[in-house]
Design an enzyme around this catalytic site. Structure first.
Site, PDB file in Angstrom:
ATOM      1  N   HIS A   1      -0.596  -2.569  -7.271  1.00  0.00           N
ATOM      2  CA  HIS A   1      -0.354  -2.863  -5.862  1.00  0.00           C
ATOM      3  C   HIS A   1      -1.654  -3.209  -5.155  1.00  0.00           C
ATOM      4  O   HIS A   1      -2.754  -2.898  -5.624  1.00  0.00           O
ATOM      5  CB  HIS A   1       0.298  -1.656  -5.172  1.00  0.00           C
ATOM      6  CG  HIS A   1      -0.697  -0.592  -4.779  1.00  0.00           C
ATOM      7  ND1 HIS A   1      -1.277  -0.546  -3.537  1.00  0.00           N
ATOM      8  CD2 HIS A   1      -1.236   0.431  -5.487  1.00  0.00           C
ATOM      9  CE1 HIS A   1      -2.118   0.481  -3.486  1.00  0.00           C
ATOM     10  NE2 HIS A   1      -2.113   1.093  -4.650  1.00  0.00           N
ATOM     11  N   CYS A   2      -1.498  -3.868  -3.998  1.00  0.00           N
ATOM     12  CA  CYS A   2      -2.644  -4.090  -3.108  1.00  0.00           C
ATOM     13  C   CYS A   2      -2.238  -3.586  -1.722  1.00  0.00           C
ATOM     14  O   CYS A   2      -1.593  -2.544  -1.624  1.00  0.00           O
ATOM     15  CB  CYS A   2      -3.077  -5.557  -3.120  1.00  0.00           C
ATOM     16  SG  CYS A   2      -1.762  -6.745  -2.757  1.00  0.00           S
ATOM     17  N   THR A   3      -2.602  -4.291  -0.667  1.00  0.00           N
ATOM     18  CA  THR A   3      -2.279  -3.800   0.673  1.00  0.00           C
ATOM     19  C   THR A   3      -0.922  -4.301   1.146  1.00  0.00           C
ATOM     20  O   THR A   3      -0.065  -3.528   1.562  1.00  0.00           O
ATOM     21  CB  THR A   3      -3.380  -4.186   1.673  1.00  0.00           C
ATOM     22  OG1 THR A   3      -4.579  -3.478   1.319  1.00  0.00           O
ATOM     23  CG2 THR A   3      -3.006  -3.824   3.097  1.00  0.00           C
TER      24      THR A   3
ATOM     25  N   SER B   1       0.819  -1.212   0.000  1.00  0.00           N
ATOM     26  CA  SER B   1       0.000   0.000   0.000  1.00  0.00           C
ATOM     27  C   SER B   1       0.853   1.262   0.000  1.00  0.00           C
ATOM     28  O   SER B   1       1.982   1.285   0.489  1.00  0.00           O
ATOM     29  CB  SER B   1      -0.950   0.011   1.199  1.00  0.00           C
ATOM     30  OG  SER B   1      -0.223  -0.028   2.406  1.00  0.00           O
TER      31      SER B   1
ATOM     32  N   THR C   1      -1.385  -8.667  -5.758  1.00  0.00           N
ATOM     33  CA  THR C   1      -0.215  -8.217  -6.514  1.00  0.00           C
ATOM     34  C   THR C   1       0.632  -9.403  -6.949  1.00  0.00           C
ATOM     35  O   THR C   1       1.178  -9.425  -8.057  1.00  0.00           O
ATOM     36  CB  THR C   1       0.617  -7.247  -5.657  1.00  0.00           C
ATOM     37  OG1 THR C   1      -0.188  -6.102  -5.350  1.00  0.00           O
ATOM     38  CG2 THR C   1       1.886  -6.801  -6.364  1.00  0.00           C
TER      39      THR C   1
END
Length: 346
Positions: free
Chosen positions: A240-242, A137, A248
């Protein structure tokens, strides 16, 4: 609980220091079968390579030769001036040169921001570095981080998180960066029971991985990323993710596979999140009671079983990865050629 909540991870510490300019393109066959740059804590760099049949390789940085060797080499380069990101050109006596940097982009507000390239394909080409990036993130990026990413040339940011995640922790990106919400899990994602054992948690992660292959929201999200990459989206594309490891992780696994990177290399890139996130994950687990930490650990990890379940789901649902590319990612033969032309060198 929603699947998205399992992929968020706990609050994590971060890293420090560097983006980049973009590598050049090469048309000649690249003779290197392996090569890597590793930045060291003392400011030095280790450069390794294998180039069978090549008598001499020059290692160049900042326009000058800083080391050299033969067909196989490992050199340590010291004393280079500070830079956002240090690039090295490996120049063989014959054949195409290869431009590499350390994969990690060190920022104060992330731990898993890295280059998606720098890998060799089965047919001997290389995935360009400095073009596509993957990350955790971006909500904790500092002003200094944003300045580095501006210099890196970040052009597009594909946010793979849910609406709730994006609302709770909105991205910080440099001014002028194109932002695209590409929600992999969807806001009406399936509800899973909270795992009570480590085995249940691992099974849950496997099920979530499968959903990233077959769910309508996942297909739509990944299709949008791949379509823009195939259309020649400007250098500096990020997804992207967290935690930068699951949603991702599948994005990178699918991309590298589509580019022709061997499965064992794809797996190594996927599992590298365990190394990049080691300190953050350890801190998260240390904040929990021991029994809860044991259950939570499989959800912080990436494991071969998770990625293998994604590829197994591709085979089950589509019959082959080529069919998955076409039916789920929307990549026809022309777009695949365009994707490879854009992202491969040599």
């Amino acid at each position: 609980m929603p699947a998205a909540a399992l992929l968020v991870g706990l609050a994590a510490p971060a890293a420090a220091a560097a983006p980049a300019h973009h590598p050049g393109h090469g048309a000649q066959r690249i003779p290197f079968t392996a090569a890597e740059v590793t930045a060291r804590d003392d400011g030095s760099y280790t450069v390794t390579w294998k180039a069978p049949g090549v008598r001499h390789v020059a290692v160049r940085a900042n326009g000058r030769t800083v080391a050299s060797g033969g067909a196989t080499g490992t050199v340590t380069v010291k004393g280079l001036p500070a830079a956002d990101r240090q690039w090295f050109d490996l120049v063989p006596a014959h054949g195409g040169a290869l431009r590499l940097a350390d994969r990690l982009i060190e920022l104060d507000g992330t731990v898993n921001f890295r280059d998606a390239g720098g890998y060799r394909t089965k047919d001997g080409r290389w995935v360009k570095m400095g073009v596509v990036y993957r990350s955790d993130s971006l909500d904790k990026l500092t002003d200094a981080d944003l300045a580095k990413l501006k210099r890196l040339g970040l052009a597009a940011d594909y946010d793979l998180r849910t609406t709730a995640e994006r609302t709770d922790a909105p991205d910080r990106v440099p001014e002028g960066t194109r932002y695209v919400a590409a929600n992999v899990l969807g806001d009406g994602s399936p509800v899973f029971s909270l795992p009570k054992t480590a085995a249940e948690a691992e099974r849950l992660m496997i099920d979530v991985e499968k959903s990233m292959v077959g769910a309508a929201s996942a297909k739509a999200a990944y299709s949008s990323v791949f379509a823009d990459l195939a259309d020649g989206d400007p250098d500096g594309t990020l997804y992207h993710c967290t935690a930068g490891k699951d949603r991702t992780g599948w994005a990178s696994a699918a991309l590298l596979t589509a580019l022709g990177v061997p499965r064992e290399t794809v797996m190594a890139d996927y599992l590298a999140s365990n190394d990049y996130r080691a300190e953050a994950n350890a801190a998260a687990l240390a904040a929990l009671p021991a029994e809860q930490a044991a259950v939570y650990k499989p959800m912080l990890d990436v494991r071969a079983a998770y990625l293998n379940s994604g590829f197994a789901e591709v085979e089950r649902a589509y019959g082959s990865f080529a069919a998955y590319e076409k039916k789920a990612l929307g990549l026809d033969a022309r777009e695949l050629r365009a994707l490879r032309a854009e992202l491969l060198t040599g």
